[in-house]
Design a protein around this motif. Structure first.
Motif, short mmCIF file in Angstrom:
data_model
loop_
_atom_site.label_atom_id
_atom_site.label_comp_id
_atom_site.label_asym_id
_atom_site.label_seq_id
_atom_site.Cartn_x
_atom_site.Cartn_y
_atom_site.Cartn_z
N VAL A 298 3.37 10.93 -9.20
CA VAL A 298 2.56 11.48 -10.29
C VAL A 298 2.02 12.85 -9.90
O VAL A 298 1.99 13.78 -10.71
N MET A 299 1.59 12.99 -8.64
CA MET A 299 1.10 14.28 -8.18
C MET A 299 2.19 15.35 -8.21
O MET A 299 1.94 16.51 -8.55
N LEU A 300 3.40 14.95 -7.87
CA LEU A 300 4.50 15.91 -7.75
C LEU A 300 5.06 16.33 -9.10
O LEU A 300 5.38 17.51 -9.32
N PHE A 301 5.18 15.39 -10.03
CA PHE A 301 5.85 15.68 -11.29
C PHE A 301 4.98 15.46 -12.53
O PHE A 301 5.42 15.78 -13.64
N GLY A 302 3.79 14.90 -12.37
CA GLY A 302 2.99 14.50 -13.52
C GLY A 302 2.14 15.62 -14.12
O GLY A 302 2.07 16.74 -13.59
N ASP A 303 1.47 15.27 -15.21
CA ASP A 303 0.57 16.19 -15.90
C ASP A 303 -0.71 16.33 -15.09
O ASP A 303 -1.39 15.35 -14.82
N PRO A 304 -1.08 17.56 -14.70
CA PRO A 304 -2.29 17.73 -13.89
C PRO A 304 -3.55 17.21 -14.57
O PRO A 304 -4.52 16.85 -13.90
N GLY B 53 5.06 6.96 -11.90
CA GLY B 53 4.39 6.06 -10.99
C GLY B 53 5.23 4.85 -10.66
O GLY B 53 5.28 4.39 -9.51
N HIS B 54 5.93 4.31 -11.67
CA HIS B 54 6.78 3.14 -11.46
C HIS B 54 7.95 3.48 -10.53
O HIS B 54 8.24 2.73 -9.59
N LEU B 55 8.63 4.59 -10.81
CA LEU B 55 9.80 4.95 -10.00
C LEU B 55 9.40 5.33 -8.58
O LEU B 55 10.09 5.00 -7.61
N GLY B 56 8.27 6.03 -8.45
CA GLY B 56 7.79 6.38 -7.12
C GLY B 56 7.48 5.15 -6.29
O GLY B 56 7.86 5.06 -5.11
N ILE C 20 3.47 -2.73 -7.74
CA ILE C 20 4.26 -3.89 -8.16
C ILE C 20 5.74 -3.53 -8.28
O ILE C 20 6.61 -4.32 -7.90
N TYR C 21 6.03 -2.34 -8.78
CA TYR C 21 7.43 -1.91 -8.79
C TYR C 21 7.96 -1.76 -7.37
O TYR C 21 9.15 -1.96 -7.11
N GLY C 22 7.08 -1.41 -6.44
CA GLY C 22 7.48 -1.39 -5.05
C GLY C 22 7.87 -2.77 -4.55
O GLY C 22 8.80 -2.91 -3.74
N LEU D 115 0.82 -1.21 0.00
CA LEU D 115 0.00 0.00 0.00
C LEU D 115 0.86 1.27 0.00
O LEU D 115 0.52 2.25 -0.67
N LEU D 116 1.97 1.25 0.73
CA LEU D 116 2.85 2.42 0.72
C LEU D 116 3.46 2.62 -0.67
O LEU D 116 3.58 3.76 -1.14
N ALA D 117 3.82 1.51 -1.34
CA ALA D 117 4.37 1.63 -2.69
C ALA D 117 3.32 2.18 -3.65
O ALA D 117 3.62 3.00 -4.52
N LEU D 118 2.09 1.72 -3.49
CA LEU D 118 1.00 2.23 -4.33
C LEU D 118 0.86 3.74 -4.16
O LEU D 118 0.79 4.50 -5.15
#
Length: 307
Positions: A182-188, A241-244, A199-201, A172-175
């Protein structure tokens, strides 16, 4: 005239009506065969066996949870797979299409759109991790199949290594870590959905466990490198999202497996709570400074979605 020698034998301590010539090697009380268990030396009664088990410390896995057999310990991974499949089925039924399920009300209200989160719809940070696009790549529910396969292959090993509760916390933390990135760097105005961040987590988590156990990390790192390359090379992939998810999953797992034994649970709890607070701060700060707010009122999502 024959002599009935059983009358001269004492009765079993647990079954007085059963004469017996056997005794427990530990307490030396009379015991019938049903009340005896084989020990390293001789036989012990069931009461002594139970008392001895209380003084034996149960085996612990890497994360500090009780060790269980891998075949029987899997609970969280099958449940997570079941939830994802169920949610996909609901969106397909609502949309009336297995390849255009993003038109369903559940998908519209649950996918991660930073602008909508900035407007107060914070549930999207979590619900987006259980939604999958049916038309990804034009091949039907490939998005769901790939993610669930990865969840099963990686998750079953990590759940055994950490234990059920700790594994769920990492997932859940990874999710949420993927959503925060995405919120920090993604397209609004972009739309992001899928369990890939979580899953990357798990990828990051299994890598940490391998290093902690001092095993050969080459296979895990190779697989992780391939997946990161695909995230960069393939279109429509949310690399953020994957890297986060990868970073937060690795940090949360490290908090589990490197916790000091004398304060194991307290350290793990405080560390994971600190990660959660950090993610909340990132999301709130990003939402407050975004300056873009949107309300989704139609089943027509933005065409530039990412998974």
């Amino acid at each position: 005239m024959p002599v009935n020698r059983q009358q001269d034998l004492p009765g079993c301590a647990r079954h007085p009506d059963r004469p017996t010539g056997l005794r427990c090697v530990r307490c030396e009380r009379p015991a019938c065969p049903d009340c005896l268990r084989e020990a390293s030396v001789g036989y012990q009664c069931v009461d002594c066996v139970a008392e001895g088990n209380k003084s034996v410390r149960p085996a612990r896995n890497t994360g500090g949870a009780r060790t269980r057999s891998s075949a029987r310990s899997l609970v969280v991974v099958p449940v997570l797979v079941g939830i994802n499949v169920l949610v996909f089925a609901i969106t397909a039924l609502q949309a009336g299409s297995i390849v255009e399920n993003q038109r369903s009300d559940l998908f519209v209200q649950g996918t991660l759109i930073p602008g909508a989160v900035a407007a107060g719809e914070y549930w999207r940070l979590l619900t987006s991790g259980f939604l999958h696009f049916g038309n990804y790549g034009g091949y039907g529910p490939v998005h769901l199949v790939f993610n669930m396969f990865a969840l099963w292959v990686i998750g079953r090993d990590l759940e055994v290594a950490l234990g059920r509760a700790r594994f769920l916390v990492v997932y859940l933390l990874a999710l949420l870590g993927g959503s925060a990135a995405v919120m920090l760097f993604g397209d609004p105005m972009g739309s992001v959905a899928g369990a890939s961040g979580a899953i990357y987590g798990l990828f990051g988590g299994i890598a940490v466990v391998v290093f902690r156990a001092k095993l050969n990390p080459a296979p895990v790192l190779t697989l992780l490198g391939i997946n990161i390359f695909l995230s960069i090379a393939l279109p429509g992939i949310s690399l953020l999202g994957h890297l986060g998810g990868l970073v937060i999953g690795a940090l949360a797992t490290a908090a589990m497996v490197y916790a000091p034994r004398q304060n194991l649970v307290r350290f793990q709890t405080v560390a994971c709570a600190a990660i959660a607070v950090l993610l909340v701060a990132v999301v709130v700060t990003s939402a407050s400074t975004m300056g873009v707010h949107c309300e989704i009122t139609s089943t027509e999502l933005y065409s530039c979605f990412r998974v």
